[in-house]
Design a protein around this motif. Sequence first.
Motif, PDB file in Angstrom:
ATOM      1  N   CYS A 315       0.842  -1.194   0.000  1.00 24.78           N
ATOM      2  CA  CYS A 315       0.000   0.000   0.000  1.00 24.78           C
ATOM      3  C   CYS A 315       0.881   1.250   0.000  1.00 24.78           C
ATOM      4  O   CYS A 315       1.822   1.349   0.800  1.00 24.78           O
ATOM      5  CB  CYS A 315      -0.910   0.004   1.219  1.00 24.78           C
ATOM      6  N   ALA A 399     -10.727  -1.946  -1.577  1.00 27.90           N
ATOM      7  CA  ALA A 399      -9.488  -2.208  -2.320  1.00 27.90           C
ATOM      8  C   ALA A 399      -8.882  -3.551  -1.920  1.00 27.90           C
ATOM      9  O   ALA A 399      -8.445  -4.334  -2.780  1.00 27.90           O
ATOM     10  CB  ALA A 399      -8.493  -1.074  -2.070  1.00 27.90           C
ATOM     11  N   ALA A 403      -7.801  -6.747  -4.350  1.00 32.51           N
ATOM     12  CA  ALA A 403      -6.375  -6.977  -4.597  1.00 32.51           C
ATOM     13  C   ALA A 403      -5.946  -8.396  -4.224  1.00 32.51           C
ATOM     14  O   ALA A 403      -6.508  -9.023  -3.325  1.00 32.51           O
ATOM     15  CB  ALA A 403      -5.551  -5.966  -3.809  1.00 32.51           C
ATOM     16  N   ILE A 409      -2.042  -1.305  -3.782  1.00 30.98           N
ATOM     17  CA  ILE A 409      -3.117  -0.354  -3.488  1.00 30.98           C
ATOM     18  C   ILE A 409      -2.473   1.028  -3.429  1.00 30.98           C
ATOM     19  O   ILE A 409      -1.551   1.265  -2.643  1.00 30.98           O
ATOM     20  CB  ILE A 409      -3.827  -0.680  -2.164  1.00 30.98           C
TER      21      ILE A 409
END
Length: 441
Positions: A315, A399, A403, A409
């Motif tokens: 992320c 998200a 994923a 992300i």
Amino acid sequence: MQLVILGGGESGTGAALLAKQKGIEVFVSDIGIIKGDYKHLLKTYAIPFEEGHHTIEKIKRADKVVKSPGIPDEAAIIQQLHACRIPIIDEITFAAPYAKGSIIAITGSNGKSTTAHLIYHLLHTAGYHVALAGNMGYSFAKCLTKGSYDYYVLELSSFQLESVKNFKPNIACLLNITPDHLNRYNYSIETYAKAKLNILRNMTPLDHFIYNKADPIIAAYLQPENILPKLHPIDPCSIWNNDGLCQCNVHGTSFSIGREQIALPGRHNAYNAMVAITAAALAGVAPRTISAALPKFHGLSHRLEWCGAPQGINCYNDSKSTNVASTRAALLSFNQPIIWIAGGVDKGNDYSLLLPILQERVKAIICLGKDNRTIIKAFGLIELPIQETDNLDKAIHMALSIASPREIILLSPACASFDLFKNFEDRGNQFKKKINKLTQQ
């Protein structure tokens, strides 16, 4: 001399503190409410001020007015002062004569903060007495109240440059020009570009200008034959040779930089690094010092900042990307599939510039904002899953549900943050906090 400062923020308060230090009679007027920290400084140094209104009769008695950069020339108070023929200058112009060291100034639509911080890092590592100021941290004026430095590294916005008069950097860097803040410039890219190019206004043949050779807007408005400083064009598209090296030649000294020495992700950051390396070398930093310092610089918060990998999904917090060009650079920084969190307050963006990248690299779009219609309309015709929410927790969980491990992300909004957050820092900090909590579960 009687000096009036319009605006009691970082710029205005800094100018007031510098004026007070130099024995100038000064008064601060802000049509809004002055924040507590700045109000405390004004009281501590016995600087008179008013807030919530402008007392025009008092302001008109000034010999000179310093205007904070957030106040446009079209503001009523500015027009009234123009009618009275009272000289109005900006904070940079006011501060510049008091700076005794050399100035490295950085401007551009994107990458200013990263480049300025990296230049500071390289000079500081080399043992230079260097300050970092301007459009982040201390204002230039407030920085000058702290003492003298060998070098001032200044990040400068178009707002700060549009009316500078006597300001002259020894080294100027123009990273790029892409449409941004056009509402300030009557939606004229030419006016915006000229504000950025004002950085060259007083430079001489003894100075240096580093700029983006491949930027079409710079190319359209820059006239190299009329520029006095030495030119150092850099092409972001041809930085590396086949061996993954960049050959630098500055002041007759040649040295090479390897791709692996730059710890920042993305092609755009390789370009930012080369601008910083060139500026540092021009300032006299030795190649061996540059080579040793580069890998130790890992970038800034809210600029492609890795913040955890819950469920094995990396992320990144890129909350500072509030325009399309910056988000485009972020999307191009990854080869893995991206779940892109976008949205906020639309700034009149042309999202069509992102369509080819989305089709090639993005797995899904999560729209985070109070009004997502513009983004959904822009991307509704391409075959990508699009979800929307006005809640950051929900956006993250959406998200994560899409994923797979080792995918990305990316919070890179391409929009301002003021619909749901205090500012881009608040948006990024909340994202980091939530990702960190999920990573620890």
